[in-house]
Design an enzyme around this catalytic site. Sequence first.
Site, PDB file in Angstrom:
ATOM      1  N   ARG A  40     -18.305  -1.774   8.211  1.00  0.00           N
ATOM      2  CA  ARG A  40     -17.544  -1.926   6.942  1.00  0.00           C
ATOM      3  C   ARG A  40     -17.565  -0.630   6.130  1.00  0.00           C
ATOM      4  NH1 ARG A  40     -19.788  -4.689   3.037  1.00  0.00           N
ATOM      5  NH2 ARG A  40     -20.730  -6.168   4.474  1.00  0.00           N
ATOM      6  N   LYS A  84       3.363   4.555   2.720  1.00  0.00           N
ATOM      7  CA  LYS A  84       4.674   5.185   2.521  1.00  0.00           C
ATOM      8  C   LYS A  84       4.741   6.513   3.281  1.00  0.00           C
ATOM      9  CE  LYS A  84       4.898   1.622  -0.194  1.00  0.00           C
ATOM     10  NZ  LYS A  84       5.415   0.355   0.305  1.00  0.00           N
ATOM     11  N   ASP A 106      -0.617   7.836  -9.653  1.00  0.00           N
ATOM     12  CA  ASP A 106      -0.004   7.322  -8.421  1.00  0.00           C
ATOM     13  C   ASP A 106       1.053   8.347  -8.013  1.00  0.00           C
ATOM     14  OD1 ASP A 106       1.515   6.088  -6.465  1.00  0.00           O
ATOM     15  OD2 ASP A 106       1.439   4.098  -7.398  1.00  0.00           O
ATOM     16  N   TYR A 117       5.124   0.837 -10.268  1.00  0.00           N
ATOM     17  CA  TYR A 117       5.202  -0.120  -9.176  1.00  0.00           C
ATOM     18  C   TYR A 117       4.960  -1.530  -9.731  1.00  0.00           C
ATOM     19  CZ  TYR A 117       4.151  -2.671  -4.978  1.00  0.00           C
ATOM     20  OH  TYR A 117       4.140  -3.622  -3.987  1.00  0.00           O
TER      21      TYR A 117
HETATM   22  C1  PLP Z   1       4.420   3.689  -5.921  1.00  0.00           C
HETATM   23  C2  PLP Z   1       3.678   2.604  -5.222  1.00  0.00           C
HETATM   24  N1  PLP Z   1       2.376   2.438  -5.503  1.00  0.00           N
HETATM   25  C3  PLP Z   1       1.648   1.476  -4.900  1.00  0.00           C
HETATM   26  C4  PLP Z   1       2.213   0.614  -3.975  1.00  0.00           C
HETATM   27  C5  PLP Z   1       1.371  -0.424  -3.315  1.00  0.00           C
HETATM   28  O1  PLP Z   1       1.121  -0.074  -1.974  1.00  0.00           O
HETATM   29  P1  PLP Z   1       0.846  -1.166  -0.839  1.00  0.00           P
HETATM   30  O2  PLP Z   1       2.127  -1.893  -0.589  1.00  0.00           O
HETATM   31  O3  PLP Z   1       0.364  -0.364   0.332  1.00  0.00           O
HETATM   32  O4  PLP Z   1      -0.218  -2.090  -1.356  1.00  0.00           O
HETATM   33  C6  PLP Z   1       3.560   0.755  -3.651  1.00  0.00           C
HETATM   34  C7  PLP Z   1       4.203  -0.169  -2.686  1.00  0.00           C
HETATM   35  O5  PLP Z   1       5.412  -0.245  -2.583  1.00  0.00           O
HETATM   36  C8  PLP Z   1       4.314   1.764  -4.291  1.00  0.00           C
HETATM   37  O6  PLP Z   1       5.618   1.938  -4.038  1.00  0.00           O
END
Ligand code: PLP
Length: 390
Positions: free
Chosen positions: A54, A205, A180, A107
């Site tokens: 883990r 992504k 982010d 997001y």
């Molecule tokens: C800008 C952004 N941050 C965070 C996330 C969350 O990522 P995950 O889908 O891998 O949990 C996304 C998902 O679309 C995103 O576009």
Amino acid sequence: MSRDPARWSKRSLAAQALGRVDPLTRAIVPPIHVATTYLRDEDNRYSSGYVYGRPDNATVREAEAVIAMLEEAPAGALLFSSGMAAATALFQALEPGDHVVASKVMYWALRNWLAGEATRWGLTVTFVETDNLDALAAAVQAGRTRLVWIETPSNPLWTITDIAAAAAIAHRAGARLAVDSTAASPVHTRPLALGADIVMHAATKVLNGHSDVVAGVLAGRAQDPYWEKLAAIRRQHGAILGPFEAFLLIRGLRTLHLRAAAQARGAMALAERLAAHPRVARVLYPGLPQHPGHDVAARQMEGGFGYMLSIQVSGGEAAAIATAARVGLWKRATSLGGVESLIEHRASIEGPGTPCPPDLLRLSTGIEDPDDLYADLDEALTGAHAADKV
Ligand SMILES: Cc1ncc(COP(=O)(O)O)c(C=O)c1O
């Protein structure tokens, strides 16, 4: 020939996944480590540094080392089982009663989690337009705000927040700044170099880039108690990445620079052509001079403005949905950052309360020929308009 990795560019180091060679076979692609447990030494120690699957996995650590190199992160990187797991850990590491400031446009699933679960748990969250630095400064409370969370460019309007200015505001109040940077990628923006404390990516992504791994990552400036707590949360909650996913991520990272550059070039070409399209009311892309965040983006982004753009379709929501239904080369699906281009009517997925306009289509540019991508969209836009007139 120099063997000093400090001599090589990040692009060269990423292409070779830091040049690691398997010591047993001298294979230039190291194996996928699948063991869940490791042998103790005769003297009762764990001299390998690996105890249990883990917290400890060599393939995961390899992927983390590549991302830490890309982000120039002195504390290193921590991979999680998804972007959401990585992002929510940052807030779970705070105490009930702490105050956080977050972007209004971000997001949607994380915004919903902050407004719901995180607030019920005891965090106080202020949502603010973080591209407005006066509003951000007014929202931050000295001594009480612990974390400022920004996403830049931010989903799905691609709003730009000035990272260096946001870091100065956060630090003056005694708070950390977390960014982010999913839509920018480490190729186009280096938030830590601009003053941020932690950078987060949905590695699902563009870092992975092939729409076949769900993963998230944090890269940090300081190996302090907060960073240790993030590692403990991952260990205790078990939101870990599997070794096969880590291997795929390493493989994706090897071509990140080529993909990110090609995708950003494609997005720019599309944005310019779509801005002149009679069925497009507005193009949202920070690379366009008319975008409100263009000047800041030009300062803090290097070599391109990323792979994400949105268009607002003339004729409103129905015309936008009809356009998304008519594409052929673009794939009508959620997510972003893959080598295949995706189109999505964003308000349909975000639901009530979204700041996303109803006529907006979100476009994730892949690596297809930009002329083909434009021609496909042009036909869909024109066809949707003609159908509306019948
Ligand atoms: C800008 C952004 N941050 C965070 C996330 C969350 O990522 P995950 O889908 O891998 O949990 C996304 C998902 O679309 C995103 O576009």
